[in-house]
Design a protein around this motif. Structure first.
Motif, short mmCIF file in Angstrom:
data_model
loop_
_atom_site.label_atom_id
_atom_site.label_comp_id
_atom_site.label_asym_id
_atom_site.label_seq_id
_atom_site.Cartn_x
_atom_site.Cartn_y
_atom_site.Cartn_z
N ALA A 15 0.85 -1.19 0.00
CA ALA A 15 0.00 0.00 0.00
C ALA A 15 0.89 1.24 0.00
O ALA A 15 1.84 1.34 0.77
N LYS A 16 0.57 2.18 -0.89
CA LYS A 16 1.36 3.41 -1.01
C LYS A 16 0.42 4.62 -1.01
O LYS A 16 -0.72 4.53 -1.44
N GLY A 17 0.94 5.75 -0.54
CA GLY A 17 0.15 6.96 -0.49
C GLY A 17 0.90 8.15 -1.04
O GLY A 17 2.09 8.07 -1.35
N ASN A 18 0.19 9.28 -1.17
CA ASN A 18 0.80 10.50 -1.67
C ASN A 18 1.38 11.36 -0.55
O ASN A 18 1.76 12.50 -0.77
N THR A 19 1.45 10.79 0.64
CA THR A 19 2.05 11.49 1.77
C THR A 19 2.72 10.45 2.66
O THR A 19 2.74 9.27 2.33
N ASP A 20 3.29 10.87 3.76
CA ASP A 20 4.04 9.97 4.62
C ASP A 20 3.10 9.10 5.45
O ASP A 20 2.45 9.57 6.37
N PHE A 21 3.02 7.82 5.08
CA PHE A 21 2.17 6.87 5.80
C PHE A 21 3.01 5.94 6.67
O PHE A 21 2.54 4.91 7.11
N SER A 22 4.27 6.31 6.92
CA SER A 22 5.16 5.40 7.64
C SER A 22 4.69 5.13 9.07
O SER A 22 5.00 4.08 9.63
N THR A 23 3.98 6.07 9.65
CA THR A 23 3.52 5.89 11.03
C THR A 23 2.01 5.64 11.11
O THR A 23 1.43 5.74 12.18
N ALA A 24 1.40 5.34 9.98
CA ALA A 24 -0.05 5.14 9.96
C ALA A 24 -0.43 3.77 10.49
O ALA A 24 0.38 2.84 10.53
N ASN A 25 -1.67 3.65 10.91
CA ASN A 25 -2.24 2.36 11.28
C ASN A 25 -2.97 1.78 10.07
O ASN A 25 -3.76 2.47 9.42
#
Length: 223
Positions: A62-72
């Motif tokens: 899963a990839k996003g257009n912002t920093d999702f490194s700390t997302a749940n």
């Protein structure tokens, strides 16, 4: 106006200036500044729909257009009680599907920790073939039509494409590629080829790196 609405597209600073209008009061204006921070729309991608064969490990990302490194993260299966994932709470789980699983569709949802309540989601469909790894080939295509305008191999359980080649009935090579997803549009050197039969050869390697048997045959170009 003392009360107003703002709709900025990007982060913007607004300056409020107040003047006294009564007589015998200080004419010097008073100002203050407020910054409206606009958070870009969060977009999450689960990747393109894909195909696998039975017992082939499938790695998701899963990839996003912002920093999702700390997302749940949370992956859920729409049409199954079992997700078949090794961990459905990370951005890059691996799925393995046994006999009897024809297809499965996932929703992946990411909730950002640094922006509480900011979430995004996407879906991905996996079609599971009950066959060994192979390269399927269509039997016809229509370059001048609205659908099936190119002909290309359909990889199932295939990691790499060694080559896909198209020849005319005289043995002349008209097209060649080693990129999965690319195909022939029915042209050679900018010239549309005639309707009729053509010969193909295709070979690739499965997800374990093992070379598949050479697949060759014919297809029809329809105009």
């Amino acid at each position: 106006s003392l009360n107003t609405l703002a709709h900025p597209d990007t982060t913007t600073k607004y300056v409020l200036t107040v003047y006294y209008t009564k007589k015998n009061t200080c004419p010097k204006p008073s100002t203050d500044t407020v910054t409206i921070t606009v958070i870009p729309t969060v977009i999450l991608s689960a990747g393109n729909d894909t195909t696998v064969v039975v017992n082939q490990p499938l790695a998701f990302m899963a990839k996003g257009n912002t920093d999702f490194s700390t997302a749940n993260y949370l992956w859920t299966a729409i049409n199954s009680n079992n997700t078949y994932l090794d961990n459905n709470a990370i951005f890059n789980p691996t799925g393995v599907y046994g006999l009897g699983v024809d297809s499965i569709t996932y929703i992946v949802r990411a909730t950002m920790k640094i922006r509480q309540g900011c979430t995004a989601q996407d879906t991905i469909k996996v079609v599971v073939f009950q066959t060994p790894p192979t390269l399927f080939m269509p039997t016809a295509f229509t370059p001048s039509g609205n659908i099936n305008t190119i002909i290309r191999p359909i990889p199932v359980g295939v990691l790499n494409l060694d080559f896909f080649r198209v020849y005319n009935r005289f043995g002349q090579l008209l097209y060649s590629t080693s990129q999965i997803g690319e195909g022939w549009d029915g042209n050679f050197n900018g010239v549309a080829q005639q309707a009729g039969g053509y010969v193909y050869m295709v070979q690739g390697r499965d997800y374990r790196g093992k070379r598949l048997p050479l697949n060759k045959g014919t297809f029809v170009l329809i105009r």
